[in-house]
Scaffold this motif. Structure first.
Motif, PDB file in Angstrom:
ATOM      1  N   LYS A  24       0.840  -1.189   0.000  1.00  0.00           N
ATOM      2  CA  LYS A  24       0.000   0.000   0.000  1.00  0.00           C
ATOM      3  C   LYS A  24       0.880   1.246   0.000  1.00  0.00           C
ATOM      4  O   LYS A  24       1.880   1.318   0.692  1.00  0.00           O
ATOM      5  N   LYS A  25       0.478   2.231  -0.798  1.00  0.00           N
ATOM      6  CA  LYS A  25       1.229   3.479  -0.851  1.00  0.00           C
ATOM      7  C   LYS A  25       1.020   4.276   0.436  1.00  0.00           C
ATOM      8  O   LYS A  25      -0.062   4.296   1.009  1.00  0.00           O
ATOM      9  N   ASN A  26       2.091   4.940   0.851  1.00  0.00           N
ATOM     10  CA  ASN A  26       2.064   5.781   2.053  1.00  0.00           C
ATOM     11  C   ASN A  26       1.593   4.995   3.271  1.00  0.00           C
ATOM     12  O   ASN A  26       0.761   5.442   4.047  1.00  0.00           O
ATOM     13  N   SER A  27       2.094   3.799   3.415  1.00  0.00           N
ATOM     14  CA  SER A  27       1.707   2.977   4.545  1.00  0.00           C
ATOM     15  C   SER A  27       2.961   2.483   5.250  1.00  0.00           C
ATOM     16  O   SER A  27       4.094   2.690   4.807  1.00  0.00           O
ATOM     17  N   GLU A  85       5.698   0.263   3.467  1.00  0.00           N
ATOM     18  CA  GLU A  85       6.816   0.792   2.696  1.00  0.00           C
ATOM     19  C   GLU A  85       8.107   0.712   3.493  1.00  0.00           C
ATOM     20  O   GLU A  85       9.188   0.528   2.931  1.00  0.00           O
TER      21      GLU A  85
END
Length: 637
Positions: free
Chosen positions: A73-76, A79
């Motif tokens: 998931k992006k910006n999670s 990362e």
């Protein structure tokens, strides 16, 4: 004829080239049933392939959804986990799994286009062709049946006429041979008419015979043509139709296997990719990454100082010394829990009245009581004494700073130079930020070089474009480069400073370890290095040299500054004062009857509720004196 058929049957079994028209000349109904079964089998096989295609599509969809569900998931937080080899291998496995699902979609698509659609169209054509062939066969069968009926009819008529002719001839002969009959009777009873009747019957029988012979010849001709020409031809076409159907089934089954065989190399590559992803996991590298992620750069704490409590035994016991001893004991006990306290609970502990709240007045108006409700009694320990307790040691000041930095990290209010992070983590953040800035600088420089070349081309070839049109963009890139270079210089300075401090701290650590080994076996020396640089939550603290000379006044001032920077407590609702309250004691706030206040902390079970009148005025009031209106959407005035 029968011997020829037997010979052809043996040749059929030997050469596998049978003719339905010859071998199955009398099996019209069975052939009709067999061809109907063939069409039903074709439809059933088509349905099987269709359901297999649907299963492949459903499986591919479920595999894609599974891969998408566990994708990064992006910006999670995931990362951050991507730096570990296990997370990267898992991501590679998900990508390969997605490609694997795509191959099942290819199988479903090829099955649908190459088999299902073709067989559905062919089945309709086969039904129409079969209907036409058996219609011709029924018509031929009807023709031979009609011919047979005509033959049977002429035969029965011929038989009847022959019997009547024989009967008439027998009657005439009997009358002619009777001796008792006189010539007059013969002439009277067997006249010319009876003779003519017998002759006529013979003529009719002869005509019936000729008609019967004609129909017999015609039937034999039709029958020969039916069984040796029409039926073999029709059955041959039905045989060819059936063989084409069987051949189409064979081809469909071959395509069925080839469709899956074609995707096997790509599926094998997907599986190889998953194996490669599994082999890329490095336990040692992940262990090293844990160190890189969480290493603070602090040194372990030094030896604990010896505190001599026997000195207090030699002094005379007084009230002041007793209070000081009690305060020191309280400081020691609270210092253990200080890092776990949050700011709101800390301020509640400092400001909350310790006495139970007064009961509400019996009268609804202030006149019911002579002097109004009783406010809480003065607490045994004033706020200044509590401040002295909390600020009595330097170690607790470190905890205050650690608490503030921990809150800032959670709330995302970190400083630009990352000074709220431990030294090692700060160095990594600064280095990563500097790398990003350098990439942006390189990108801007590439754009500037490209625009400069374009401008040169425009100068040499004015018909291609106006060279002056590029100047605004070049100026914009130049300004952006200057800003990025200044930013890079700023971060380089911070990075140099952090690296210098880390080197100095490393040399100090070596000296400390050598001195510690020299002093083993003796009383532990006073050592504040560990406490001066570490904090309970792993965040960075200040240099110890600036704190050893601080007095209580400066400590209390810094304590106030630590929490002045924090955000005020959010309101959780409003309340209406049912009775007036003077709020004379420390930590309380006065209120008038029917006054509306903002609630910032509910009753914790001690009978007091924390409220706010404005930005600078807040305190505790008795819960029984107010009516609460809790509302998460309430705003400060």
């Amino acid at each position: 004829m029968h011997s020829n058929r037997g010979l052809s049957r043996r040749n059929c079994l030997d050469t596998m080239s049978c003719s339905w028209g010859t071998e199955l000349w009398d099996q019209f109904d069975n052939l009709e049933k067999h061809t109907q079964w063939g069409i039903e089998f074709l439809e059933r096989y088509t349905k099987f392939v269709k359901e297999r295609s649907e299963i492949e599509l459903s499986y591919a969809k479920q595999i894609r959804n599974l891969s998408k569900k566990y994708q990064l998931k992006k910006n999670s937080k995931e990362e951050e986990e991507f730096k570990y080899t296990t997370s990267r291998a898992f991501l590679m496995t998900l990508n390969e799994l997605n490609d694997y699902a795509g191959q099942h979609e290819v199988i479903a698509e090829n099955l649908s286009t190459q088999i299902i659609a073709e067989l559905s169209r062919y089945t309709q054509e086969l039904k129409a062709e079969r209907k036409s062939h058996f219609h011709d066969g029924r018509r031929a069968q009807q023709h031979i049946e009609n011919s047979w009926k005509q033959l049977e009819s002429s035969k029965r008529r011929f038989e009847r006429d022959c019997k009547e002719a024989d009967r008439a001839q027998h009657y005439f002969d009997k009358m002619d041979a009777d001796i008792n009959v006189t010539k007059a009777d013969v002439e009277k009873r067997c006249s010319l008419k009876a003779k003519q009747q017998a002759q006529m019957r013979h003529q009719v029988a002869e005509d019936s015979k000729n008609e019967y012979l004609t129909y017999l010849q015609k039937f034999n001709k039709d029958q020969h043509e039916h069984y040796y020409a029409l039926i073999p031809h029709i059955f041959q076409r039905i045989q060819e139709m059936e063989e084409r159907r069987v051949g189409r089934v064979r081809e469909s089954m071959r395509v069925y296997t080839e469709v899956e065989r074609k995707v096997l190399p790509i599926v094998s590559k997907c599986l190889d990719g998953m194996t490669k992803a599994a082999e890329s996991i490095e336990p040692k590298m992940d262990s090293k990454q844990v160190v890189e992620s969480y290493k603070s750069g602090f040194e372990p704490p030094g030896d604990v100082e010896f505190e001599d409590y026997s000195v207090s035994m030699k002094r005379a016991v007084s009230e002041s010394s007793f209070l000081n001893a009690r305060g020191e004991s309280r400081r020691r006990s609270r210092s253990k829990l200080w890092p776990l306290l949050k700011r709101n609970k800390l301020m509640s502990l400092l400001a909350s009245p310790r006495q139970p709240p007064p009961p509400p007045p019996t009268s609804p108006s202030p006149d019911g009581l002579p002097n109004g409700p009783q406010s809480p009694q003065q607490p045994k320990e004033p706020l200044s004494q509590r401040l002295n307790d909390f600020m009595g040691t330097k170690h607790k000041m470190h905890c205050l700073r650690s608490l503030k930095r921990g809150l800032s990290l959670k709330l995302g209010t970190g400083q630009e130079d990352y000074s709220h992070l431990p030294p090692e983590q700060r160095r990594k953040k600064l280095q990563a930020k500097l790398n990003d800035i350098n990439k942006d600088i390189q990108k801007e420089m590439d754009q500037r070089d490209a625009l400069t070349k374009m401008k040169d081309v425009y100068i040499k070839n004015p018909h291609l474009g106006d060279p002056d049109s590029i100047d605004p963009r070049l100026e914009e890139i130049t300004q952006s480069l200057e800003k990025l270079q200044l930013e890079a210089q700023k971060f380089e300075g911070w990075l140099t400073e952090v690296e210098r401090k880390l080197l100095e701290k490393g040399s100090e650590s070596q000296r400390r370890q050598s001195s510690h080994f020299d002093s083993q076996g003796n009383t532990p020396l006073t050592n504040n290095y560990g406490q001066s640089r570490e904090s309970p939550d792993g965040s960075y603290t200040e240099d110890p040299s600036t704190e050893t000379t601080m007095q209580f006044k400066s400590r209390s001032t810094e304590f106030d500054e630590e929490f002045d920077e924090e955000e005020p407590l959010p309101t959780i609702g409003t309340c209406k004062a049912l009775y007036p309250f003077e709020g004379q004691n420390e930590g309380t706030i006065s209120m008038a009857e029917s006054e509306m206040l903002y609630v910032i902390e509910e009753d914790k079970g001690d009978g007091w509720t924390r409220v706010r009148r404005n930005e600078d005025e807040e305190g505790y009031v008795p819960t029984s004196y107010i009516k609460l209106f809790l509302d998460t959407n309430a705003k400060d005035p």
